[in-house]
Design a protein around this motif. Sequence first.
Motif, short mmCIF file in Angstrom:
data_model
loop_
_atom_site.label_atom_id
_atom_site.label_comp_id
_atom_site.label_asym_id
_atom_site.label_seq_id
_atom_site.Cartn_x
_atom_site.Cartn_y
_atom_site.Cartn_z
N ARG A 1 0.86 -1.18 0.00
CA ARG A 1 0.00 0.00 0.00
C ARG A 1 0.90 1.24 0.00
O ARG A 1 2.12 1.14 0.00
N TRP A 2 0.27 2.41 0.04
CA TRP A 2 1.03 3.65 -0.03
C TRP A 2 2.10 3.73 1.06
O TRP A 2 3.22 4.18 0.81
N GLY A 3 1.76 3.32 2.27
CA GLY A 3 2.72 3.42 3.36
C GLY A 3 4.00 2.66 3.09
O GLY A 3 5.10 3.08 3.49
N LEU B 1 2.24 -4.81 -5.84
CA LEU B 1 0.87 -4.37 -5.61
C LEU B 1 -0.13 -5.52 -5.74
O LEU B 1 0.10 -6.48 -6.47
N PRO B 2 -1.28 -5.40 -5.03
CA PRO B 2 -2.38 -6.34 -5.30
C PRO B 2 -2.79 -6.24 -6.76
O PRO B 2 -2.89 -5.15 -7.32
N ALA B 3 -3.01 -7.37 -7.38
CA ALA B 3 -3.34 -7.38 -8.81
C ALA B 3 -4.47 -8.37 -9.06
O ALA B 3 -4.55 -9.42 -8.42
N PHE B 4 -5.33 -8.02 -10.01
CA PHE B 4 -6.46 -8.85 -10.39
C PHE B 4 -6.48 -8.88 -11.91
O PHE B 4 -6.98 -7.96 -12.55
N SER C 1 -3.75 -3.58 -11.50
CA SER C 1 -3.02 -3.44 -10.24
C SER C 1 -3.60 -2.25 -9.49
O SER C 1 -3.99 -1.25 -10.11
N VAL C 2 -3.65 -2.35 -8.15
CA VAL C 2 -4.31 -1.32 -7.34
C VAL C 2 -3.36 -0.83 -6.26
O VAL C 2 -2.77 -1.63 -5.52
N LEU C 3 -3.22 0.49 -6.15
CA LEU C 3 -2.44 1.11 -5.08
C LEU C 3 -3.39 1.91 -4.21
O LEU C 3 -3.95 2.91 -4.64
N SER C 4 -3.56 1.45 -2.97
CA SER C 4 -4.47 2.11 -2.04
C SER C 4 -3.75 2.35 -0.73
O SER C 4 -2.51 2.34 -0.68
N PHE C 5 -4.51 2.57 0.35
CA PHE C 5 -3.95 2.89 1.65
C PHE C 5 -4.18 1.74 2.63
O PHE C 5 -5.14 0.99 2.50
#
Length: 347
Positions: free
Chosen positions: A174-176, A194-197, A201-205
Amino acid sequence: MHRPLVITEDRDLLDDLVRIAAAAGAQLDVAHAPAHARPFWNLAPLVVVGDDLADTLAATAPPPRDRVLLVTREPDDPESWRRCVSVGAQAVVTLPAAERRMVDEFADAMEPEPRAGAVLCVIGGRGGVGASVLASCLALRASHDRLRTLLVDADPLSGGIDALLGHEETGGARWGDLVAREGRVGSAALQAALPAFGDLSVLSFHRGEVRPIPAQAMRSVLEAGHRGFDLVVVDLPRHLDPAAAEALGRASSTFLVTTADVRGVLAAVQVLAEAGRHTSDIRAVIRPGVLDEDVVAASLGIPTAGHLPDQPRLTATLNRGELPRLGSRTVLGALCTTLLRDALPPG
């Protein structure tokens, strides 16, 4: 993937280059004589020639190629430039002053073929208008079309775009995790972390994290996204911080989602005034309301990119952790297809 090639007999110089390459996540092929370099010369993504072997290498007349650097520890030595020309290098790099540049050179050499991904931003004219939903659906639609897509949550107070997608428990950075690192972010390393589907790919908090994103961290992520993805979609906060301004400055298009009512338009005008300081291509996506859409468009003074009808079942679908249907025959899918087609460069 082939590795960068270093040609030197200078053990101290080699130790420095190995250390610098490790900082970039790269391993090296090493030749202690020009004859040993010959099999790697045309295959290596980057060739680094120590000034100690430059004249010997030049005597073998290596074939011309791109991405050859001459490395020296002697600043302002005119002989370095003569050696640079003789081996067909494009630049002289002086250590230790240019270590940061060498980290970037090694990192670039290890990147896959760049994709030159476009950046699209989505921002709400006011809270709860559906900007995060639209950003997520744009990213999902693009990934369904086999575009390698990065969805970036730029709003620490949004509750997490991974939760909106029903994947808040999925492992990955995540961002941190990224903010804790300094310097350049490799596109391959970003994709792996990153989490990927599928192609998304998704970058969150992290949950509970409300710290703002440093502008430098956003810049590094977007540069990695540009190199390693076909499309980057950024979900922006309405109150623009330096990171959001960084994203807007790199966006090819920005979608401002607004409702067709008086308060919605007034709020959107304020958001537009701030966003317009950082980007010139802003287009409206209008939600239904009491005002005619022509009145909304005239009040905003920007082109209308599309219309987002109310979808009563969408909230329930998302709350169940399910993804909306985005086929070409669905209203939302057709809108996303149109927005992507009009905003992305052809090809």
